[in-house]
Design an enzyme around this catalytic site. Structure first.
Site, PDB file in Angstrom:
ATOM      1  CD  GLU A 105     -11.718  -1.478   2.791  1.00  0.00           C
ATOM      2  OE1 GLU A 105     -10.594  -1.921   3.115  1.00  0.00           O
ATOM      3  OE2 GLU A 105     -12.665  -2.229   2.522  1.00  0.00           O
ATOM      4  CG  ASP A 106      -7.689  -3.574   2.347  1.00  0.00           C
ATOM      5  OD1 ASP A 106      -8.831  -3.154   2.060  1.00  0.00           O
ATOM      6  OD2 ASP A 106      -7.454  -4.785   2.532  1.00  0.00           O
TER       7      ASP A 106
ATOM      8  CG  ASP B 110     -11.643  -5.866  -6.325  1.00  0.00           C
ATOM      9  OD1 ASP B 110     -11.098  -5.561  -7.385  1.00  0.00           O
ATOM     10  OD2 ASP B 110     -12.002  -7.041  -6.064  1.00  0.00           O
TER      11      ASP B 110
ATOM     12  CG  PHE C 246      -5.526 -11.387  -5.416  1.00  0.00           C
ATOM     13  CD1 PHE C 246      -6.863 -11.046  -5.268  1.00  0.00           C
ATOM     14  CD2 PHE C 246      -4.817 -11.793  -4.289  1.00  0.00           C
ATOM     15  CE1 PHE C 246      -7.500 -11.128  -4.027  1.00  0.00           C
ATOM     16  CE2 PHE C 246      -5.439 -11.885  -3.052  1.00  0.00           C
ATOM     17  CZ  PHE C 246      -6.785 -11.549  -2.923  1.00  0.00           C
ATOM     18  CB  VAL C 247      -1.911  -6.521  -4.726  1.00  0.00           C
ATOM     19  CG1 VAL C 247      -1.652  -6.161  -6.189  1.00  0.00           C
ATOM     20  CG2 VAL C 247      -3.118  -5.746  -4.206  1.00  0.00           C
TER      21      VAL C 247
ATOM     22  CG  ASP D 234      -6.311 -11.728   3.344  1.00  0.00           C
ATOM     23  OD1 ASP D 234      -6.893 -10.693   2.961  1.00  0.00           O
ATOM     24  OD2 ASP D 234      -6.877 -12.822   3.478  1.00  0.00           O
TER      25      ASP D 234
ATOM     26  NE  ARG E 286      -5.225 -10.550   7.213  1.00  0.00           N
ATOM     27  CZ  ARG E 286      -6.235 -10.102   6.465  1.00  0.00           C
ATOM     28  NH1 ARG E 286      -6.115  -8.972   5.810  1.00  0.00           N
ATOM     29  NH2 ARG E 286      -7.357 -10.786   6.363  1.00  0.00           N
TER      30      ARG E 286
HETATM   31  P1  IMP Z   1     -14.869  -5.129  -2.975  1.00  0.00           P
HETATM   32  O1  IMP Z   1     -16.141  -5.283  -2.194  1.00  0.00           O
HETATM   33  O2  IMP Z   1     -14.844  -6.022  -4.177  1.00  0.00           O
HETATM   34  O3  IMP Z   1     -14.531  -3.703  -3.337  1.00  0.00           O
HETATM   35  O4  IMP Z   1     -13.752  -5.765  -2.069  1.00  0.00           O
HETATM   36  C1  IMP Z   1     -12.981  -5.045  -1.228  1.00  0.00           C
HETATM   37  C2  IMP Z   1     -12.233  -5.989  -0.314  1.00  0.00           C
HETATM   38  O5  IMP Z   1     -11.782  -7.143  -1.022  1.00  0.00           O
HETATM   39  C3  IMP Z   1     -10.995  -5.330   0.198  1.00  0.00           C
HETATM   40  O6  IMP Z   1     -11.231  -4.667   1.400  1.00  0.00           O
HETATM   41  C4  IMP Z   1     -10.042  -6.505   0.362  1.00  0.00           C
HETATM   42  O7  IMP Z   1     -10.242  -7.088   1.625  1.00  0.00           O
HETATM   43  C5  IMP Z   1     -10.465  -7.477  -0.697  1.00  0.00           C
HETATM   44  N1  IMP Z   1      -9.621  -7.392  -1.912  1.00  0.00           N
HETATM   45  C6  IMP Z   1      -9.940  -6.904  -3.121  1.00  0.00           C
HETATM   46  N2  IMP Z   1      -8.923  -6.992  -3.988  1.00  0.00           N
HETATM   47  C7  IMP Z   1      -7.917  -7.542  -3.293  1.00  0.00           C
HETATM   48  C8  IMP Z   1      -6.538  -7.877  -3.640  1.00  0.00           C
HETATM   49  O8  IMP Z   1      -6.042  -7.682  -4.752  1.00  0.00           O
HETATM   50  N3  IMP Z   1      -5.807  -8.431  -2.644  1.00  0.00           N
HETATM   51  C9  IMP Z   1      -6.284  -8.663  -1.387  1.00  0.00           C
HETATM   52  N4  IMP Z   1      -7.543  -8.358  -1.030  1.00  0.00           N
HETATM   53  C10 IMP Z   1      -8.355  -7.804  -1.975  1.00  0.00           C
HETATM   54 MG    MG Z   2     -10.551  -5.121   3.408  1.00  0.00          MG
END
Ligand code: IMP
Ligand code: MG
Length: 179
Positions: free
Chosen positions: A99-100, A103, A152-153, A159, A165
């Site tokens: 995963e990138d 969050d 937010f990065v 993206d 990206r």
């Molecule tokens: P989660 O379900 O809230 O953990 O969201 C995870 C997904 O949200 C990641 O795979 C990203 O695609 C996106 N995401 C969360 N934070 C960021 C950020 O700071 N920048 C860009 N995408 C983010």
């Molecule tokens: Mg993602």
């Protein structure tokens, strides 16, 4: 220019390359003789995946999954939808989900539960970035690149509204861009 939307560079190309090498070294140590498959969660992890996989020294399968998360906003809904499933059968395989960013944990807690039901031999999570302050659902992370603050990065695959990206580094997006 994309650069003028960046408040601050968090990780340069060199820092990313070094950290990705360290993670790959850990994986190389842990997965000798295993039936490894790397599962990239699209689209954010594609750059990290491409760099990571070239540093893995064991034979491995690769596959991709796509889940809907943010759309055009900047916080996730808790509603997760699989928009592209795996092509491979992961039964009996040693899976690493790549995963990138982790969050809220909504996306990955759902995804990991789903993949566990397919009876892999093992499953671990590898995330480049972790924002622990934002966690709503607990998620077990095995390999983590960097812990970052709640900002937010973008860049290196990440993206905002499908933009940025292709930046080679990771930077904090100026808040006025998304507010
Ligand atoms: P989660 O379900 O809230 O953990 O969201 C995870 C997904 O949200 C990641 O795979 C990203 O695609 C996106 N995401 C969360 N934070 C960021 C950020 O700071 N920048 C860009 N995408 C983010
Ligand atoms: Mg993602």
């Amino acid at each position: 220019m994309m650069e003028q939307d960046i408040l601050e560079v968090l990780f340069t190309e060199e820092q990313l390359d070094k950290r990705v090498s360290e993670i790959a070294a850990e994986i190389n140590r842990d997965y000798a003789g295993k039936k490894l498959i790397l599962v990239s969660v699209l689209r954010g992890s594609f750059v990290f995946m491409a760099d990571l996989v070239r540093k893995i020294e064991h034979p491995c399968l690769i596959d991709f999954m796509s889940v809907s998360s943010y759309g055009k906003g900047s916080s996730s809904s808790g509603q997760v939808q699989i928009t592209k499933d795996l092509s491979e059968d992961i039964t009996g395989l040693d899976v690493i989900v790549v995963e990138d960013i982790l969050d809220s944990g909504n996306t990955l807690s759902y995804l990991l539960r789903l993949l566990e039901q397919r009876h892999p031999a093992s499953i671990r999570l590898c995330t480049l970035l972790d924002k622990p302050d934002r966690r709503v659902k607990p998620v077990d992370v095995h390999y983590s690149g960097f812990t970052i603050p709640d900002a937010f990065v973008v860049g290196y695959g990440l993206d905002y509204a499908e933009k940025y990206r292709n930046l080679p580094y990771i930077g904090i997006l100026k808040p006025e861009i998304y507010s």
